[in-house]
Scaffold this active site. Structure first.
Site, PDB file in Angstrom:
ATOM      1  N   SER A 100       0.611  -0.916  -0.134  1.00  0.00           N
ATOM      2  CA  SER A 100      -0.424  -0.423   0.124  1.00  0.00           C
ATOM      3  C   SER A 100       0.999   0.889   0.429  1.00  0.00           C
ATOM      4  O   SER A 100       2.552   1.434   0.205  1.00  0.00           O
ATOM      5  CB  SER A 100      -0.600  -0.057   0.911  1.00  0.00           C
ATOM      6  OG  SER A 100      -1.949   0.754   0.948  1.00  0.00           O
ATOM      7  N   SER A 101      -0.085   2.373  -0.483  1.00  0.00           N
ATOM      8  CA  SER A 101       1.163   4.021  -0.843  1.00  0.00           C
ATOM      9  C   SER A 101       0.367   4.460  -1.016  1.00  0.00           C
ATOM     10  O   SER A 101      -1.012   4.470  -1.141  1.00  0.00           O
ATOM     11  CB  SER A 101       1.666   3.461  -1.877  1.00  0.00           C
ATOM     12  OG  SER A 101       1.453   3.345  -3.236  1.00  0.00           O
TER      13      SER A 101
END
Length: 309
Positions: A100-101
């Site tokens: 995730s980013s």
């Protein structure tokens, strides 16, 4: 008093960095819609990235782990500066893999504009991430419509809920955060007027078109680009690619390990150098294909992963 004054200076610094971020996006041609410009100017990105990671050292922020609670004020200011840099930042790593980013703000602005969001729309976001994008969507809706954001991992959705709660506006608190496989959409919030994915797709899941109203728009990263589809009925959608390339974390869950289609490697096509916007995608349930110029033309490529859904 000293602590209060320091907090005030910190908030002022965050607001100044946010204004600078917006100015730079606007200078690059983004955020033409004043409502989106207001959303990016007001939603505090730093609240949604209390901890993040950088692997490079080619900018002023540096590399390593950055956190809001760092006791070293210089590193804390580096964290704040990085939160408003026009760069993607890693927020959740599991087993050495980025899962995730928070996307590059200028790319987020481009996607938000392409979504053509209107008051009253019901929006499904696939890939909750930090909750920041959902907060932007909710701000843009201005208390109308609804935003549902879905992610596979509770280790991602739980912090997203916390970030939205920390922001605390009525719009942010109205966002529904769901833990589940995004490939199945979220029937509870349907029918949707807009679907936006923040993860790379191997194919368009049938559940998305089935949970949309006719005329709905789907915006998703696909085949190293961004495709904008118009839903014409259950299981059916069609549209073209935007001009920009885009690289996202892949959709997990049911789609894990399925590779996106390869397009345009033929020498005859390479010689023609077609613009990305000449390509399109047609979805007819589990039959999907990419095309150049027109869906029934001579240059088409099947999407094998469509049968996996």
């Amino acid at each position: 008093m000293a602590g209060s004054a320091r907090d005030q200076r910190f908030r002022a610094a965050a607001a100044a960095l946010r204004r600078r971020m917006v100015r730079r996006i606007v200078a690059g041609g983004g955020l033409a819609d004043p409502a989106w410009r207001a959303a990016f100017a007001e939603v505090p990105r730093h609240l949604f990235v209390p901890v993040y990671y950088r692997g490079g050292s080619d900018d002023a922020v540096g590399h390593g782990r950055f956190a809001a609670d760092d006791p070293d004020m210089r590193r804390r200011l580096s964290w704040l500066t990085g939160a408003y840099a026009d760069q993607p930042i890693a927020t959740h790593v599991s087993g050495g893999e980025l899962v995730s980013s928070s996307s590059q703000p200028s790319l987020m602005a481009l996607m938000c504009g392409a979504l053509d969001l209107r008051e009253g729309h019901r929006v499904l976001e696939i890939g909750a991430g930090t909750g920041y994008n959902a907060a932007l969507l909710a701000h843009r809706l201005g208390g109308t419509g609804a935003v549902t954001t879905v992610d596979l991992d509770a280790a991602i959705t739980a912090p997203a809920r916390e970030h939205l709660a920390a922001y605390g506006t009525a719009a942010a608190l109205s966002v529904t955060v769901v833990t589940g496989d995004g490939a199945f959409g979220c029937p509870a919030g349907a029918p949707y007027d807009r679907v936006i994915a923040t993860c790379e797709l191997p194919a368009v899941p049938p559940a998305w078109t089935e949970q949309c109203r006719p005329g709905a728009r789907i915006l998703a990263p696909f085949a190293t680009g961004l495709v904008v589809l118009t839903v014409t009925g259950p299981g059916r959608a069609e549209g073209r690619f935007l001009s920009t390339p885009a690289y996202f974390v892949p959709l997990r869950g049911r789609a894990a390990g399925i590779q996106p289609p390869a397009v345009g490697g033929e020498s005859s096509l390479l010689d023609r150098h077609p613009a990305r916007t000449r390509f399109g995608l047609t979805v007819e349930g589990r039959r999907q294909w990419i095309w150049l110029d027109r869906p029934d033309g001579p240059d088409t490529w099947p999407v094998p992963a469509a049968s996996s859904f």
